[in-house]
Design a protein around this motif. Structure first.
Motif, short mmCIF file in Angstrom:
data_model
loop_
_atom_site.label_atom_id
_atom_site.label_comp_id
_atom_site.label_asym_id
_atom_site.label_seq_id
_atom_site.Cartn_x
_atom_site.Cartn_y
_atom_site.Cartn_z
N GLY A 265 0.79 -1.23 0.00
CA GLY A 265 0.00 0.00 0.00
C GLY A 265 0.82 1.27 0.00
O GLY A 265 0.27 2.36 0.12
N LEU A 266 2.16 1.13 -0.17
CA LEU A 266 3.00 2.33 -0.26
C LEU A 266 3.17 2.72 -1.73
O LEU A 266 3.31 1.86 -2.60
N THR A 267 3.14 4.02 -1.98
CA THR A 267 3.34 4.51 -3.34
C THR A 267 4.23 5.74 -3.30
O THR A 267 4.13 6.56 -2.38
N LEU A 268 5.12 5.86 -4.28
CA LEU A 268 5.98 7.04 -4.38
C LEU A 268 5.40 8.00 -5.42
O LEU A 268 4.99 7.57 -6.50
N PHE A 269 5.36 9.29 -5.07
CA PHE A 269 4.84 10.31 -5.96
C PHE A 269 5.89 11.36 -6.25
O PHE A 269 6.69 11.71 -5.36
N LEU A 270 5.86 11.88 -7.48
CA LEU A 270 6.70 13.02 -7.83
C LEU A 270 5.86 14.28 -7.65
O LEU A 270 4.83 14.44 -8.30
N VAL A 271 6.30 15.15 -6.74
CA VAL A 271 5.50 16.32 -6.40
C VAL A 271 6.34 17.58 -6.54
O VAL A 271 7.50 17.62 -6.08
N SER A 272 5.75 18.58 -7.14
CA SER A 272 6.45 19.88 -7.23
C SER A 272 6.31 20.61 -5.90
O SER A 272 5.22 20.67 -5.34
#
Lengths: 379, 399
Positions: A182-189
């Protein structure tokens, strides 16, 4: 693979050492601290670093990098540890570059990696939320909304978080804190609506930030890797970061130790050089052995990462645990053997003690990694 | 390493693995737990079992009791890389060393470096074949840590020396066939300059030994006495009065050997052994958090030391090793081995206290625990090792 540097790696070490010791001795960090520099590192120096190919050291050649390995990254980290140079190398060039290379799709790689390589993009991993490193305890929520997700929660100690152009944020898309699924990595500005960044001035005068995310909207393209399946990607990236920090700690331990031994050879008390006293000789010798053992364990871990990141976890745990213990001992002995001088701000040795404390917390302290070994061995 | 070389090495690895699988009896693939499990060779050697004999003879015939010695002296002629592969493959299957011997660990390397042709041809093949068991005559009652102040004297008498004096802590002197011995050949020279390194038969007239009972209940060490022992001068290794060079070189090998004594690499993890007596909690963790922590710390240090031992070999191969580095390894390895046995005693609780019973294999664990206390004394004390590191590696001032 022999546990000694190859000729090419030695040459890399020499060129990194030349640049770093020339442009960023400990006085460089002292100056940034005393002038309350808003960036906390030298952008000019970072560009020089990039021009020499260090910024993109781990980036594949097709994206403008040098395509080198983790042993080489460790070689540079060790040199950084010797002078405590503040730089985006760890967060951007090691951790974020690895996350993008290993987890990114073709579009993400071609958008970001060339900019990492030429030094124009700074990136960092936002992972821990509590006081201690507990990646599985991630509770920052990412809920599906329209074509993307909304992120809510907070991160502590995001290295270079106040200057990063790209945040790689670990979030929970499913499951509960403590679970790997249930872990997810996101690219965030960092400029996205709802992101609030507070630079934290740390004990070692390096850079980190606390970051809050209040219903931050990101689209589906910003997922790094697979939704809910970020655990394995995160494990690998963290192990790469741990290996690199262990190498930095080898460098700082070795530097403190060399300075201390030189001091033992020059400082007189009771009419003798203090290095003649057996009580100090034996402590220095013990520390030498500790550092050699830690250096070997760290090289072994970095080679294991180069061979297969997924199989390197145990070796990395050993290296980070040993590096934490050894660096703590090295700086304590360094200050103690320098006597009252070691307690003064004017003297550099205290800078090493402060940096060692931060490195110990980064990506898990010695207790954390010792526990990992115990679990792996099932007792 | 070129691709051809690494391909050749992989071929060697698969052939070695196949040969070991076919030739190492299953009984020889378990860690040694008692003295009888170790084969020391010698004129009066007895095998404790048929598998032990078979394993020894097959390895000897292949030259693999001393895999990296030249073939002309009974060795296997392996390169350093091949030797590393063989060791790794033996460790992988838990294969015991076929022969344990001070001749292999200590005298052999010294003879290869300092011996003359005749000495090499005479002694090395017999060491390789386990025919002659050697002991070491270094320490004396007043020359332990301060080894160079030894007093056993060798006086010139024509082509011979006449040797008088006493040695102590002579490991297994009562079982040994020959001794390599430090004697003073020039009492007027400076302490390090009047010593010679000499070999002789323990059955020579005037040699006698007396075992010393230790706290472990065993007598691995002896006092050894020389009363007008006549030894030909041709038995001196290296130059007369220059024996200290040979002695130092040999000590490096002894220290490397002792530092490796604690390394198992096979068998169950310490934490699982502890679980037998301590028990586990609902999560399967050792039901003694402090002990679990100590074991985990130990495991980290042991793994790091293993990496360092591997690196020491690689450094030596690359010509970058400091000659005194074996002292650093000896210090850490022996201190760590003492820690291992403190943990094992603590983990075993009252079961580890049994001194005499079938169940406890005659107190194997407490006896081994007590034995380890000598590790940081024999071959140079921990304090001497730290002193060597401080002076020779760190170049700190003073005596």
């Amino acid at each position: 693979m022999a546990l000694v540097l190859t000729e090419e790696q030695s040459m890399l070490r020499d060129s990194a050492r030349g640049l770093i010791s020339d442009k960023a001795p400990v006085s460089h960090l002292r100056h940034l601290r005393d002038s309350k520099d808003p960036t906390g590192f030298s952008k000019e120096l970072w560009h020089a670093f990039a021009e020499m190919g260090f910024a993109g050291l781990l980036v594949p050649e097709e994206f403008g990098g040098s395509g080198l390995g983790y042993v080489e990254a460790g070689v540079v980290m060790e040199e950084i540890g010797r002078t405590l140079m503040p730089s985006p190398f760890l967060a951007t060039s090691v951790v974020a570059a690895s996350a993008l290379s290993r987890g990114g799709n073709a579009a993400q790689k071609s958008e970001y990696l060339p900019k990492v390589s030429n030094g124009s993009l700074l990136a960092t991993l936002a992972i821990d939320e509590g006081a201690k490193h507990r990646p599985l305890q991630t509770s920052l929520q990412a809920v599906r909304a329209g074509n993307g997700f909304k992120l809510s929660g907070a991160k502590a100690l995001v290295v270079d978080g106040h200057v990063a152009d790209l945040l790689i944020v670990a979030a929970r898309t499913a499951g509960s804190p403590g679970e790997r699924e249930g872990l997810t990595l996101f690219l965030v500005s960092p400029r996205a609506k709802g992101v609030a960044i507070e630079r934290t001035i740390m004990v070692d005068a390096h850079n980190a930030a606390r970051i809050e995310f209040a219903n931050v909207e990101v689209n589906a393209d910003s997922v790094l890797g697979e939704v809910d399946q970020g655990g394995a990607l995160l494990d690998g990236v963290l192990d790469i970061g741990r290996g690199a920090v262990a190498a930095e700690m080898v460098g700082l331990s070795d530097e403190v130790f060399n300075r201390t031994v030189e001091y033992l050879k020059s400082r007189k008390q009771f009419g003798k050089l203090i290095g003649e006293f057996q009580a100090l000789q034996h402590r220095a010798a013990e520390l030498y052995v500790d550092i050699e053992i830690t250096r070997a364990a760290t090289m072994k871990a970095l080679q294991a990462l180069d061979a297969d990141v997924a199989k390197a976890a145990l070796g990395v745990a050993v290296a980070k645990a040993r590096a934490g213990t050894t660096a703590t001992r090295a700086v304590q002995e360094g200050v103690q053997m320098h006597g009252g001088m070691g307690m003064t701000d004017q003297f550099d040795i205290g800078f090493f003690m402060k940096r060692a404390r931060v490195c110990e917390e980064l990506f898990g302290d010695a207790n954390y990694h010792t526990e990992q070994l115990a679990r792996a061995r099932e007792y | 390493m070129s691709e051809t070389e690494s391909a050749e090495l992989e071929t060697f690895r698969s052939e070695t693995r196949a040969w070991l699988e076919a030739n190492c009896p299953p009984e020889m693939r378990k860690p040694a737990t008692s003295d009888g499990d170790v084969f020391w060779g010698g004129r009066n050697a007895k095998f404790s079992s048929e598998p032990q004999r078979i394993w020894f003879e097959r390895m000897r015939d292949k030259g693999w009791t001393v895999p990296d010695w030249p073939r002309e002296y009974g060795g296997g002629g392996l390169s350093a890389a091949e030797h590393k592969v063989l060791r790794a493959e033996m460790a992988r299957m838990g294969a015991r060393p076929p022969l344990s011997s001070f001749g292999i660990w200590m005298l052999g390397p010294a003879l290869l470096k300092y011996g003359n042709d005749a000495q090499k041809k005479e002694h090395l093949p017999k060491i390789a074949a386990g025919e002659i068991r050697w002991c070491q005559g270094y320490s004396e009652p007043n020359a332990g840590s301060d080894l160079a102040s030894l007093q056993t004297r060798a006086e010139s008498d024509g082509d011979d020396f006449i040797i008088n004096g006493q040695k102590i802590w002579t490991s297994y002197a009562n079982y040994a066939d020959w001794i390599f011995c430090l004697v003073r050949t020039d009492p007027t020279a400076k302490k390090h300059d009047g010593i010679s390194f000499i070999l002789f038969d323990m059955t020579s007239k005037g040699v006698s030994t007396k075992p010393i009972l230790l706290i472990s209940g065993y007598s691995p060490f002896c006092e050894t006495f020389f009363d007008n022992v006549r030894v030909p001068k041709s038995h001196v290794v290296g130059t007369i009065n220059r024996g200290w060079d040979v002695a130092k070189y040999l000590l490096q090998h002894e220290r490397a050997m002792i530092s490796g004594m604690g390394e198992r690499g096979v068998g169950r993890p310490l934490g699982q052994i502890a679980a037998d007596s301590v028990g586990t909690d609902a999560l399967g963790r050792l039901d003694d958090a402090m002990l679990r922590g100590k074991i985990a710390n130990f495991d980290v240090d042991e793994a790091a030391l293993a990496a360092c031992a591997e690196r020491a070999v690689d450094l030596a191969k690359a010509g970058q090793a400091h000659p005194a580095f074996s002292s650093a390894m000896k210090y850490y390895g022996t201190e760590l081995n003492k820690r291992r046995y403190e943990i094992l005693m603590s983990a075993g609780g009252v079961d580890a206290l049994e001194w005499e019973s079938e169940r406890s294999k005659q107190g194997a664990r407490p006896r081994a625990w007590l034995r380890t206390k000598a590790n940081s004394i024999e071959g140079g004390t921990s304090e001497v090792m730290l002193g060597i590191v401080a002076k020779r590696i760190l170049d700190l001032p003073g005596a």
